[in-house]
Design a protein around this motif. Structure first.
Motif, PDB file in Angstrom:
ATOM      1  N   VAL A  42       0.994  -1.184  -0.028  1.00 23.55           N
ATOM      2  CA  VAL A  42      -0.077  -0.014   0.121  1.00 23.55           C
ATOM      3  C   VAL A  42       1.060   1.380   0.020  1.00 23.55           C
ATOM      4  N   ASP A  43       2.018   1.375   0.828  1.00 22.20           N
ATOM      5  CA  ASP A  43       2.920   2.510   0.928  1.00 22.20           C
ATOM      6  C   ASP A  43       3.611   2.668  -0.474  1.00 22.20           C
ATOM      7  N   ARG A  44       4.028   1.676  -1.297  1.00 25.84           N
ATOM      8  CA  ARG A  44       4.604   1.870  -2.612  1.00 25.84           C
ATOM      9  C   ARG A  44       3.484   2.346  -3.614  1.00 25.84           C
ATOM     10  N   LEU A  45       2.162   1.945  -3.573  1.00 19.56           N
ATOM     11  CA  LEU A  45       1.214   2.344  -4.417  1.00 19.56           C
ATOM     12  C   LEU A  45       0.992   3.679  -4.203  1.00 19.56           C
ATOM     13  N   ALA A  46       0.957   4.368  -2.658  1.00 17.87           N
ATOM     14  CA  ALA A  46       0.835   5.488  -2.414  1.00 17.87           C
ATOM     15  C   ALA A  46       1.699   6.622  -2.953  1.00 17.87           C
ATOM     16  N   ILE A  47       2.879   5.928  -2.921  1.00 20.50           N
ATOM     17  CA  ILE A  47       4.102   6.908  -3.441  1.00 20.50           C
ATOM     18  C   ILE A  47       3.668   7.025  -5.038  1.00 20.50           C
ATOM     19  N   ARG A  48       3.506   5.845  -5.634  1.00 21.62           N
ATOM     20  CA  ARG A  48       3.212   6.099  -7.247  1.00 21.62           C
ATOM     21  C   ARG A  48       2.050   7.003  -7.363  1.00 21.62           C
ATOM     22  N   PHE A  49       0.853   6.880  -6.623  1.00 23.14           N
ATOM     23  CA  PHE A  49      -0.039   7.802  -6.927  1.00 23.14           C
ATOM     24  C   PHE A  49       0.064   9.255  -6.778  1.00 23.14           C
ATOM     25  N   GLU A  50       1.019   9.563  -5.562  1.00 28.05           N
ATOM     26  CA  GLU A  50       1.132  10.763  -5.233  1.00 28.05           C
ATOM     27  C   GLU A  50       2.164  11.462  -6.203  1.00 28.05           C
ATOM     28  N   THR A  51       3.101  10.644  -6.816  1.00 28.00           N
ATOM     29  CA  THR A  51       4.091  11.032  -7.856  1.00 28.00           C
ATOM     30  C   THR A  51       3.204  11.230  -9.227  1.00 28.00           C
ATOM     31  N   PHE A  52       2.230  10.483  -9.353  1.00 27.24           N
ATOM     32  CA  PHE A  52       1.360  10.757 -10.534  1.00 27.24           C
ATOM     33  C   PHE A  52       0.770  11.971 -10.285  1.00 27.24           C
TER      34      PHE A  52
END
Length: 218
Positions: free
Chosen positions: A193-203
């Motif tokens: 979930v943390d890794r996905l959150a980083i990808r979403f925030e970066t996007f």
């Protein structure tokens, strides 16, 4: 129970005291619930990662934003998290032509989607942390019950008390059986979930920059 009786796992469970049996039943229910969550959460996160990678490929391939928006509006799948974030930001930008409004819309959608991804993780954490103590409580109670039974025995030997202690220790074993998978699954899911959150925030930041460049170029 006498030393000559069956000491199989099933026999130990069936011959345990009522309170210890209730503790075992509670731990078994917690284990079943946690495994159900583990399987569901694993499937959800796998789907979200797969859909995120697909949308990132489509987005960065240089496709038209309006075409991507049309596709996002047709995609109602719950694992299309990044697509939903893009859809929220793009729709808001087309309405008001304000970068801050688009960012706020994406952040709001991001937070709702993250709440969905993090759902039930606290339960896994709770199972992992309290199950050993619940099992230990059952064990302590069972051992006390076994030693109280020695009061009516003239020749108190280890062989006489061993079956009762074995019954009690089953509660600790079941507690660990419930706790260990829950802890492992929680750590794995939380990391994903943390890794996905980083990808979403970066996007969100990158898409905001794209919108800014489009606005500045007009």
């Amino acid at each position: 129970m006498t030393p000559t009786q069956d000491l199989s796992f099933l026999s130990l469970v069936l011959n345990a005291s009522l309170l210890v049996q209730l503790v075992m039943l509670l731990l078994l229910a917690m284990s079943v619930a946690s495994w159900t969550i583990i399987f569901k959460k694993t499937a959800i996160l796998r789907g979200v990662r797969r859909d995120t990678e697909r949308f990132e490929r489509d987005f960065w391939s240089g496709g038209d934003l309006n075409t991507l928006l049309d596709a996002a509006q047709r995609n109602t799948r719950s694992d299309a998290v990044l697509e939903h974030i893009f859809e929220a930001g793009m729709q808001e930008f087309m309405k008001v032509r304000e970068i801050d409004a688009a960012r706020r819309a994406m952040k709001a959608t991001y937070q709702r989607e993250m709440d969905m991804l993090e759902a039930n993780l606290p339960f896994l954490a709770s199972v992992g942390s309290v199950s050993p103590y619940i099992g230990l409580f059952g064990t302590v109670w069972g051992i006390m019950h076994a030693f109280r039974g020695l009061a009516n025995v003239q020749n108190a030997t280890l062989a006489a008390v061993a079956p009762g202690i074995a019954e009690a220790l089953v509660a600790t074993a079941i507690g660990l059986f419930a706790a260990i998978p829950a802890v492992v699954a929680y750590n794995r899911a939380a990391t994903d979930v943390d890794r996905l959150a980083i990808r979403f925030e970066t996007f969100i930041e990158e898409f905001t920059n794209i919108l800014q460049r489009q606005t500045a170029g007009k």
